[in-house]
Write an enzyme that holds these catalytic residues in place. Structure first.
Site, PDB file in Angstrom:
ATOM      1  N   LYS A   6      59.945  60.971  42.466  1.00 51.60           N
ATOM      2  CA  LYS A   6      59.588  62.362  43.293  1.00 51.60           C
ATOM      3  C   LYS A   6      60.657  62.776  44.032  1.00 51.60           C
ATOM      4  CE  LYS A   6      55.196  59.567  44.098  1.00 51.60           C
ATOM      5  NZ  LYS A   6      54.421  58.618  45.156  1.00 51.60           N
ATOM      6  N   ASP A  27      59.468  54.794  41.622  1.00 51.63           N
ATOM      7  CA  ASP A  27      58.348  55.884  41.768  1.00 51.63           C
ATOM      8  C   ASP A  27      59.040  57.020  42.747  1.00 51.63           C
ATOM      9  OD1 ASP A  27      55.616  56.826  41.746  1.00 51.63           O
ATOM     10  OD2 ASP A  27      55.839  56.533  43.862  1.00 51.63           O
ATOM     11  N   ILE A  55      49.556  65.902  50.160  1.00 53.30           N
ATOM     12  CA  ILE A  55      50.652  66.567  51.105  1.00 53.30           C
ATOM     13  C   ILE A  55      51.355  67.715  50.241  1.00 53.30           C
ATOM     14  CG2 ILE A  55      52.997  66.677  52.684  1.00 53.30           C
ATOM     15  CD1 ILE A  55      52.218  63.615  53.073  1.00 53.30           C
ATOM     16  N   GLY A  91      43.454  48.238  47.078  1.00 51.96           N
ATOM     17  CA  GLY A  91      43.508  49.716  46.295  1.00 51.96           C
ATOM     18  C   GLY A  91      44.709  50.610  46.677  1.00 51.96           C
ATOM     19  N   VAL A 137      41.905  59.504  39.573  1.00 49.28           N
ATOM     20  CA  VAL A 137      42.083  60.832  39.872  1.00 49.28           C
ATOM     21  C   VAL A 137      41.319  61.726  38.903  1.00 49.28           C
ATOM     22  CG1 VAL A 137      43.898  62.600  40.458  1.00 49.28           C
ATOM     23  CG2 VAL A 137      44.681  60.193  40.568  1.00 49.28           C
ATOM     24  N   LYS A 194      54.329  62.068  38.064  1.00 50.93           N
ATOM     25  CA  LYS A 194      55.658  62.209  38.339  1.00 50.93           C
ATOM     26  C   LYS A 194      56.630  61.715  37.525  1.00 50.93           C
ATOM     27  CE  LYS A 194      53.450  58.473  40.325  1.00 50.93           C
ATOM     28  NZ  LYS A 194      52.244  58.324  41.448  1.00 50.93           N
ATOM     29  N   GLU A 233      51.410  69.807  42.136  1.00 53.75           N
ATOM     30  CA  GLU A 233      51.612  69.170  43.650  1.00 53.75           C
ATOM     31  C   GLU A 233      51.347  67.842  43.690  1.00 53.75           C
ATOM     32  OE1 GLU A 233      52.624  71.845  46.399  1.00 53.75           O
ATOM     33  OE2 GLU A 233      53.001  69.678  46.941  1.00 53.75           O
TER      34      GLU A 233
HETATM   35  N1  LIG Z   1      46.024  57.036  41.512  1.00 55.00           N
HETATM   36  C1  LIG Z   1      46.400  57.863  42.608  1.00 55.00           C
HETATM   37  O1  LIG Z   1      46.506  57.810  43.636  1.00 55.00           O
HETATM   38  C2  LIG Z   1      47.509  58.662  41.986  1.00 55.00           C
HETATM   39  C3  LIG Z   1      48.253  59.532  43.081  1.00 55.00           C
HETATM   40  C4  LIG Z   1      49.231  60.345  42.730  1.00 55.00           C
HETATM   41  C5  LIG Z   1      49.453  60.704  41.502  1.00 55.00           C
HETATM   42  N2  LIG Z   1      48.946  59.941  40.282  1.00 55.00           N
HETATM   43  C6  LIG Z   1      49.270  60.051  39.078  1.00 55.00           C
HETATM   44  O2  LIG Z   1      47.923  60.465  38.284  1.00 55.00           O
HETATM   45  C7  LIG Z   1      47.859  60.171  36.874  1.00 55.00           C
HETATM   46  C8  LIG Z   1      46.467  59.340  36.695  1.00 55.00           C
HETATM   47  O3  LIG Z   1      46.562  58.145  37.688  1.00 55.00           O
HETATM   48  P1  LIG Z   1      45.079  57.529  37.707  1.00 55.00           P
HETATM   49  O4  LIG Z   1      45.546  56.478  39.054  1.00 55.00           O
HETATM   50  O5  LIG Z   1      43.861  58.348  37.957  1.00 55.00           O
HETATM   51  O6  LIG Z   1      45.231  56.641  36.407  1.00 55.00           O
HETATM   52  P2  LIG Z   1      44.088  55.464  36.154  1.00 55.00           P
HETATM   53  O7  LIG Z   1      42.952  55.318  36.741  1.00 55.00           O
HETATM   54  O8  LIG Z   1      44.732  54.322  35.459  1.00 55.00           O
HETATM   55  O9  LIG Z   1      43.279  56.456  34.581  1.00 55.00           O
HETATM   56  C9  LIG Z   1      44.011  56.875  33.660  1.00 55.00           C
HETATM   57  C10 LIG Z   1      43.220  57.658  32.569  1.00 55.00           C
HETATM   58  O10 LIG Z   1      44.047  57.890  31.860  1.00 55.00           O
HETATM   59  C11 LIG Z   1      43.378  57.886  30.374  1.00 55.00           C
HETATM   60  N3  LIG Z   1      44.465  57.550  29.364  1.00 55.00           N
HETATM   61  C12 LIG Z   1      45.327  56.861  29.031  1.00 55.00           C
HETATM   62  N4  LIG Z   1      45.838  56.942  27.976  1.00 55.00           N
HETATM   63  C13 LIG Z   1      45.202  58.099  27.241  1.00 55.00           C
HETATM   64  C14 LIG Z   1      45.585  58.924  26.169  1.00 55.00           C
HETATM   65  N5  LIG Z   1      46.509  58.276  25.173  1.00 55.00           N
HETATM   66  N6  LIG Z   1      44.660  59.775  25.887  1.00 55.00           N
HETATM   67  C15 LIG Z   1      43.911  60.229  26.647  1.00 55.00           C
HETATM   68  N7  LIG Z   1      43.432  59.633  27.890  1.00 55.00           N
HETATM   69  C16 LIG Z   1      44.283  58.591  28.191  1.00 55.00           C
HETATM   70  C17 LIG Z   1      42.382  56.498  30.600  1.00 55.00           C
HETATM   71  O11 LIG Z   1      41.275  56.393  29.826  1.00 55.00           O
HETATM   72  P3  LIG Z   1      40.388  55.099  29.642  1.00 55.00           P
HETATM   73  O12 LIG Z   1      39.377  55.646  30.946  1.00 55.00           O
HETATM   74  O13 LIG Z   1      39.783  55.541  28.373  1.00 55.00           O
HETATM   75  O14 LIG Z   1      41.082  53.825  29.715  1.00 55.00           O
HETATM   76  C18 LIG Z   1      42.173  56.517  31.953  1.00 55.00           C
HETATM   77  O15 LIG Z   1      40.907  57.469  32.189  1.00 55.00           O
HETATM   78  C19 LIG Z   1      49.040  59.394  36.771  1.00 55.00           C
HETATM   79  O16 LIG Z   1      50.185  60.014  36.271  1.00 55.00           O
HETATM   80  C20 LIG Z   1      49.497  59.074  38.233  1.00 55.00           C
HETATM   81  O17 LIG Z   1      50.908  58.516  38.188  1.00 55.00           O
HETATM   82  C21 LIG Z   1      47.968  58.794  40.766  1.00 55.00           C
END
Ligand SMILES: NC(=O)c1ccc[n+]([C@@H]2O[C@H](COP(=O)([O-])OP(=O)(O)OC[C@H]3O[C@@H](n4cnc5c(N)ncnc54)[C@H](OP(=O)(O)O)[C@@H]3O)[C@@H](O)[C@H]2O)c1
Length: 396
Positions: free
Chosen positions: A196, A192, A127, A178, A14, A96, A120
């Site tokens: 929510k 999860d 959504i 994915g 994200v 969340k 959001e």
């Molecule tokens: N993916 C989805 O479709 C989706 C949908 C809705 C909500 N979310 C929420 O959005 C958030 C991010 O999800 P994501 O899927 O983007 O996760 P992700 O792809 O696993 O990426 C996580 C990022 O967080 C960084 N990170 C981890 N620990 C950290 C710290 N202590 N300090 C600074 N950066 C740190 C990681 O750094 P590195 O790159 O160095 O490892 C990475 O860049 C989560 O809360 C997730 O629940 C995700």
């Protein structure tokens, strides 16, 4: 319109998505100044000067007035968000778990420091459910919010229902496409969706609901026999998160996340694969339906972008319906449940206040009956992985 200088935490699915989107929208008056990640040695699709692994470069920078928190560690995220709010920075988050676990503390912090916390993207990705519940459904009396809020489990259930895939095969396919994370535990065990639902419940009904008190079961115990039953009866199985007020009004509510039978012709039954859908029931408008992509880089980034954009005109959640704790939950409500089990398992029929149907084929058996929801909280045999529990999303 306010000018926003953004400190971004996280550059994963994200985080990189919102970075790309903001690069393409210079007219928004929102500039990312710094991006904090965990591992500074990783190669990034962005200029090296943006990146740091030192959170204080964002948190102590007075020019940064907005923190966008998109990391995958809820404990660290809470500390970062807390410090950001205390430093007078508004925050947008998609986390969340972090929000559900700290909701009341976060709302107190944003009020104390006169800043805004928007999330959001944390509920159903693209959504716009939270802002709709906050603003549009402010006056009409809501009776129910019921939805498919987790795309990974919906994808798995869709593949299992088609009869071609076992749970393990469907999960593997969801991961390789994915739609499920490499560690899918919080998705498949229903946590999860519980997170929510607790966020939805506050914005729908103005009541904090402790996520640990929400009745729930995920999809790991569902068997081929359960899908066969559904097919024979013209039903589908969906993992539904449900918040309902009882006849006594918003003070008395039922919250649950269960695999649920829905009629094949129902609206929620049409939500397949990785999609999410939420039904909002209210006294005047009857039923409204919101449908869209619940996860993924750009769908989630679209909700983050909408929150960032709202901060330009100082938008904040007002919680006009209140922020009190739900005083009574599940006291009076009954649910109709299907309990499926191996024939050697002993099920105490006294848990049912009324039995509608019983069946055994020598291998697998089921009982369908009414159970007081409060009673379900006091017993836990149904939490075992050998027992499936499926709620009925309609009156028998
Ligand atoms: N993916 C989805 O479709 C989706 C949908 C809705 C909500 N979310 C929420 O959005 C958030 C991010 O999800 P994501 O899927 O983007 O996760 P992700 O792809 O696993 O990426 C996580 C990022 O967080 C960084 N990170 C981890 N620990 C950290 C710290 N202590 N300090 C600074 N950066 C740190 C990681 O750094 P590195 O790159 O160095 O490892 C990475 O860049 C989560 O809360 C997730 O629940 C995700």
């Amino acid at each position: 319109m306010k000018n926003l200088t953004i400190g971004l935490f996280g550059f994963g699915v994200v985080g990189e998505g919102i970075y790309q989107v903001l690069q393409d929208k210079p007219g928004l008056n929102c500039q990312i100044k710094k991006i904090c990640i965990k591992d500074i040695s990783k190669r990034r699709n962005g200029p090296a000067a943006f990146f740091t692994d030192d959170a204080s470069e964002i948190l102590n920078d007075p020019e940064i007035n907005v923190v966008v928190e998109l990391i995958n560690d809820a404990t660290v995220a809470f500390q970062l968000v807390k410090k950001a709010l205390q430093s007078g920075k508004s925050v947008v988050s998609a986390n969340k778990k972090m929000i559900a676990e700290n909701h009341s503390k976060l709302i107190r912090l944003q009020a104390q420091h006169k800043v805004s916390l928007l999330y959001e993207a944390a509920v159903c990705g693209s959504i716009p459910i939270i802002r709709n519940l906050e603003e549009y459904f402010d006056n009409d009396m809501l009776s129910q919010v019921s939805g498919i809020v987790n795309g990974s489990t919906n994808y798995i259930l869709t593949k299992m229902a088609s009869g071609q895939k076992s749970y393990a095969e469907a999960l593997k396919e969801a991961q390789s496409s994915g739609f499920a994370e490499s560690d899918p535990t919080l998705d498949v065990n229903g946590t999860d969706a519980v997170h929510k639902l607790s966020i939805i419940a506050l914005h729908a009904f103005g009541k904090f609901v402790d996520h640990k008190q929400i009745l729930s079961k995920g999809i790991t115990a569902l068997s081929a026999a359960d899908f066969q039953f559904a097919k024979e009866k013209g039903l589908k199985i969906k993992l539904l998160a449900n918040a309902t007020t009882t006849k006594n009004g918003a003070n008395e509510q039922h919250h649950a996340v269960f695999p649920t039978f829905v009629k094949a012709e129902s609206t929620l039954s049409q939500v397949d694969n990785e999609y999410n859908g939420v039904l909002v029931g209210s006294s005047l408008a009857d039923e409204q339906f919101l449908y869209g992509k619940g996860a993924g880089r750009f769908p989630t980034a679209s909700a983050v972008l909408s929150d960032i954009s709202a901060l330009r005109y100082n938008y904040k959640y007002e919680f006009r319906k209140g922020t009190s704790t739900a005083s009574k939950t599940d006291n009076l409500s009954f649910g109709t449940y299907y309990i499926g089990f191996d024939k050697d398992e002993k099920i105490d029929l006294l848990i049912f206040s009324k039995v509608h149907e019983q069946y055994s084929n020598g291998k697998r058996a089921y009982v369908i009956g009414d159970i007081k929801n409060e009673h379900l909280k006091k017993i836990d045999f149904w939490k075992k992985d050998s027992i499936s529990i499926i709620a009925f999303g309609f009156n028998l």
